[in-house]
Design a protein around this motif. Structure first.
Motif, PDB file in Angstrom:
ATOM      1  N   ARG A 271       0.820  -1.217   0.000  1.00  0.00           N
ATOM      2  CA  ARG A 271       0.000   0.000   0.000  1.00  0.00           C
ATOM      3  C   ARG A 271       0.844   1.253   0.000  1.00  0.00           C
ATOM      4  N   ASP A 272       2.040   1.179   0.597  1.00  0.00           N
ATOM      5  CA  ASP A 272       2.871   2.374   0.752  1.00  0.00           C
ATOM      6  C   ASP A 272       3.666   2.708  -0.513  1.00  0.00           C
ATOM      7  N   VAL A 273       4.048   1.704  -1.271  1.00  0.00           N
ATOM      8  CA  VAL A 273       4.880   1.918  -2.460  1.00  0.00           C
ATOM      9  C   VAL A 273       3.997   2.235  -3.667  1.00  0.00           C
ATOM     10  N   ASP A 274       4.467   3.165  -4.480  1.00  0.00           N
ATOM     11  CA  ASP A 274       3.756   3.484  -5.725  1.00  0.00           C
ATOM     12  C   ASP A 274       3.573   2.202  -6.544  1.00  0.00           C
ATOM     13  N   PRO A 275       2.344   1.914  -7.029  1.00  0.00           N
ATOM     14  CA  PRO A 275       2.078   0.651  -7.728  1.00  0.00           C
ATOM     15  C   PRO A 275       3.008   0.384  -8.908  1.00  0.00           C
ATOM     16  N   GLU A 276       3.279   1.397  -9.701  1.00  0.00           N
ATOM     17  CA  GLU A 276       4.157   1.201 -10.863  1.00  0.00           C
ATOM     18  C   GLU A 276       5.582   0.889 -10.422  1.00  0.00           C
ATOM     19  N   THR A 277       6.026   1.561  -9.358  1.00  0.00           N
ATOM     20  CA  THR A 277       7.370   1.310  -8.820  1.00  0.00           C
ATOM     21  C   THR A 277       7.478  -0.119  -8.299  1.00  0.00           C
ATOM     22  N   MET A 278       6.456  -0.577  -7.587  1.00  0.00           N
ATOM     23  CA  MET A 278       6.469  -1.943  -7.081  1.00  0.00           C
ATOM     24  C   MET A 278       6.459  -2.951  -8.228  1.00  0.00           C
ATOM     25  N   LEU A 279       5.689  -2.671  -9.279  1.00  0.00           N
ATOM     26  CA  LEU A 279       5.641  -3.564 -10.433  1.00  0.00           C
ATOM     27  C   LEU A 279       7.008  -3.678 -11.096  1.00  0.00           C
ATOM     28  N   ILE A 280       7.682  -2.553 -11.261  1.00  0.00           N
ATOM     29  CA  ILE A 280       9.015  -2.567 -11.884  1.00  0.00           C
ATOM     30  C   ILE A 280       9.988  -3.360 -11.010  1.00  0.00           C
ATOM     31  N   ALA A 281       9.944  -3.141  -9.676  1.00  0.00           N
ATOM     32  CA  ALA A 281      10.850  -3.850  -8.763  1.00  0.00           C
ATOM     33  C   ALA A 281      10.615  -5.354  -8.834  1.00  0.00           C
ATOM     34  N   LEU A 282       9.358  -5.769  -8.811  1.00  0.00           N
ATOM     35  CA  LEU A 282       9.040  -7.198  -8.846  1.00  0.00           C
ATOM     36  C   LEU A 282       9.394  -7.821 -10.194  1.00  0.00           C
ATOM     37  N   ALA A 283       9.084  -7.109 -11.278  1.00  0.00           N
ATOM     38  CA  ALA A 283       9.374  -7.627 -12.616  1.00  0.00           C
ATOM     39  C   ALA A 283      10.874  -7.787 -12.828  1.00  0.00           C
ATOM     40  N   PHE A 284      11.638  -6.794 -12.367  1.00  0.00           N
ATOM     41  CA  PHE A 284      13.092  -6.879 -12.506  1.00  0.00           C
ATOM     42  C   PHE A 284      13.633  -8.053 -11.690  1.00  0.00           C
ATOM     43  N   ALA A 285      13.115  -8.219 -10.473  1.00  0.00           N
ATOM     44  CA  ALA A 285      13.586  -9.303  -9.613  1.00  0.00           C
ATOM     45  C   ALA A 285      13.273 -10.664 -10.215  1.00  0.00           C
ATOM     46  N   VAL A 286      12.078 -10.799 -10.791  1.00  0.00           N
ATOM     47  CA  VAL A 286      11.665 -12.077 -11.374  1.00  0.00           C
ATOM     48  C   VAL A 286      12.483 -12.409 -12.612  1.00  0.00           C
ATOM     49  N   LYS A 287      12.768 -11.413 -13.447  1.00  0.00           N
ATOM     50  CA  LYS A 287      13.418 -11.649 -14.745  1.00  0.00           C
ATOM     51  C   LYS A 287      14.935 -11.462 -14.703  1.00  0.00           C
ATOM     52  N   SER A 288      15.480 -11.146 -13.517  1.00  0.00           N
ATOM     53  CA  SER A 288      16.918 -10.862 -13.427  1.00  0.00           C
ATOM     54  C   SER A 288      17.784 -12.104 -13.558  1.00  0.00           C
ATOM     55  N   GLY A 289      17.204 -13.266 -13.251  1.00  0.00           N
ATOM     56  CA  GLY A 289      18.010 -14.484 -13.241  1.00  0.00           C
ATOM     57  C   GLY A 289      18.729 -14.679 -11.918  1.00  0.00           C
ATOM     58  N   ASP A 290      18.567 -13.738 -11.002  1.00  0.00           N
ATOM     59  CA  ASP A 290      19.183 -13.838  -9.681  1.00  0.00           C
ATOM     60  C   ASP A 290      18.215 -14.571  -8.756  1.00  0.00           C
ATOM     61  N   GLU A 291      18.649 -15.693  -8.213  1.00  0.00           N
ATOM     62  CA  GLU A 291      17.770 -16.524  -7.390  1.00  0.00           C
ATOM     63  C   GLU A 291      17.300 -15.804  -6.139  1.00  0.00           C
ATOM     64  N   ALA A 292      18.188 -15.026  -5.517  1.00  0.00           N
ATOM     65  CA  ALA A 292      17.819 -14.313  -4.291  1.00  0.00           C
ATOM     66  C   ALA A 292      16.771 -13.241  -4.577  1.00  0.00           C
ATOM     67  N   LEU A 293      16.955 -12.488  -5.656  1.00  0.00           N
ATOM     68  CA  LEU A 293      15.972 -11.462  -6.024  1.00  0.00           C
ATOM     69  C   LEU A 293      14.626 -12.092  -6.365  1.00  0.00           C
ATOM     70  N   HIS A 294      14.684 -13.196  -7.108  1.00  0.00           N
ATOM     71  CA  HIS A 294      13.455 -13.901  -7.475  1.00  0.00           C
ATOM     72  C   HIS A 294      12.730 -14.389  -6.220  1.00  0.00           C
ATOM     73  N   GLY A 295      13.496 -14.869  -5.249  1.00  0.00           N
ATOM     74  CA  GLY A 295      12.902 -15.347  -4.000  1.00  0.00           C
ATOM     75  C   GLY A 295      12.204 -14.241  -3.234  1.00  0.00           C
ATOM     76  N   THR A 296      12.786 -13.028  -3.276  1.00  0.00           N
ATOM     77  CA  THR A 296      12.158 -11.894  -2.606  1.00  0.00           C
ATOM     78  C   THR A 296      10.837 -11.539  -3.273  1.00  0.00           C
ATOM     79  N   ALA A 297      10.827 -11.533  -4.611  1.00  0.00           N
ATOM     80  CA  ALA A 297       9.590 -11.245  -5.338  1.00  0.00           C
ATOM     81  C   ALA A 297       8.511 -12.263  -4.984  1.00  0.00           C
ATOM     82  N   GLU A 298       8.878 -13.529  -4.916  1.00  0.00           N
ATOM     83  CA  GLU A 298       7.914 -14.573  -4.570  1.00  0.00           C
ATOM     84  C   GLU A 298       7.396 -14.403  -3.135  1.00  0.00           C
ATOM     85  N   PHE A 299       8.286 -13.980  -2.239  1.00  0.00           N
ATOM     86  CA  PHE A 299       7.886 -13.737  -0.849  1.00  0.00           C
ATOM     87  C   PHE A 299       6.811 -12.658  -0.787  1.00  0.00           C
TER      88      PHE A 299
END
Length: 359
Positions: A271-299
């Motif tokens: 609720r606190d983060v701008d929706p578009e900003t959160m979408l970009i952060a999650l999309a980057f984490a998912v598509k980065s190929g970094d397992e730790a970032l992907h895990g955070t997005a899934e969390f």
């Protein structure tokens, strides 16, 4: 009551007031004090001189009974005395510095204390009790067992117990036994010990920065790009391994969210983060190929409503490739939001156990 200043004797404040001739000024003061205490007022009688305290106590002990008319007359006299006062100034340089704390520079205050020989402001034990355990621990280790016992006796119970737990067993037992022998210590001795201990902190050099260097640098590296952060951490570890380890523990980045943020707080973050900003952060984490970032997005996606998570997953799938710079900026915005929520008391970060960190 603020009108009862420590340097103004209650007796003298009523000595010129008109009233029932059969009452002395000390008796009138006794009536005022008894009335205020009965009403639950905080009257700092301990700040009167010893002679004033003795006179007042004797007067209270010998009053017996007074009627309502006499009480009303004495209260009226006292009210007139208070109304006649213009300004009441602090008593001495120590209290003047206390009243101006935060309004004059720390350098000026320190210089005035040094020039006037003022080693403490007010009760030295108040300052000592306000110190963090890490500041107090060296005092227990360096001072004699008897002084350490007095120190522990003057601290809040929880803080005293915490300090005892930080000492080696034999030393803790010696000090604990010494506490049982403090019953005969005089108030003057306790005051002298308090002044001596507090004086050790008056000579600490002024610091330009309130925050610890690790906290300041950690806050900077939290929002630096990952390549720069990893490079600096590696270099600092070579220069000063201990500082590098402390800094590493102080850093809080996107990959630390699952370990430090409670699942129940994730909706607040969304609720606190701008929706578009959160979408970009999650999309980057998912598509980065970094397992730790992907895990955070899934969390994050796992701990929000199913409907919202499904919507975000669809938008992530449709999102084009995101530049590393934009992804880092969005993830840093999420971290900044966590800091703001924590500062506002709406979110509490989970503290990692030392044993877990070592593992």
């Amino acid at each position: 009551m603020s009108a009862l200043q420590p340097h103004t004797s209650l007796s003298s404040s009523l000595s010129t007031a008109r009233g029932p001739a059969r009452l002395s000024s000390a008796q009138k003061a006794a009536i005022i004090v008894r009335f205020l205490l009965k009403e639950g007022a905080d009257v700092p009688l301990e700040r009167l001189s010893d002679d004033s305290q003795r006179t007042l106590t004797e007067a209270i002990g010998g009053m017996g009974f007074i009627n309502r008319e006499t009480l009303a007359d004495v209260l009226a006299e006292f009210a007139r005395e208070i109304e006649a006062m213009g300004l009441v100034f602090p008593a001495g340089l120590a209290e003047a510095l206390h009243s101006l704390e935060g309004r004059i520079s720390p350098q000026t205050a320190a210089r005035l204390r040094k020039e006037a020989g003022v080693r403490q402001i007010g009760d030295p034990w108040e300052r000592i009790r306000a110190l963090e355990p890490d500041k107090l621990l060296p005092l227990l280790e360096q001072e004699s067992t008897e002084v350490a016992a007095v120190l522990l006796s003057k601290l809040p119970v929880a803080k005293a117990a915490e300090l005892l737990g930080k000492l080696p067993g034999p030393e803790a037992r010696k000090i604990s036994y010494a506490v049982s022998l403090t019953g005969q210590v005089t108030p003057d001795a306790v005051d002298r010990i308090g002044l001596s201990l507090a004086a050790q902190f008056e000579h600490e050099p002024l610091r330009a920065f309130e925050d610890d260097p690790v906290e300041r640098l950690g806050a900077i590296l939290n929002i630096a790009n990952s390549e720069m952060r990893d490079s600096l951490l590696a270099g600092l570890a070579e220069e000063d391994q201990a500082f590098g380890q402390r800094l590493k523990k102080a850093i809080f980045t996107f990959v630390h969210i699952p370990a430090r943020v409670a699942p129940v707080d994730v909706p607040k973050l969304i609720r606190d983060v701008d929706p578009e900003t959160m979408l970009i952060a999650l999309a980057f984490a998912v598509k980065s190929g970094d397992e730790a970032l992907h895990g955070t997005a899934e969390f994050i996606l796992t701990n929000i409503s199913k409907r919202m998570a499904e919507g975000l997953r669809e938008e992530i799938a449709e999102k084009a490739s995101i530049k590393a710079k934009d992804g880092e900026t969005a993830m840093n915005a999420v971290i900044a939001s966590i800091g703001n929520l924590q500062a506002a008391g709406e979110l509490t970060l989970i503290v990692e156990d030392e044993e877990d960190e070592e593992d």
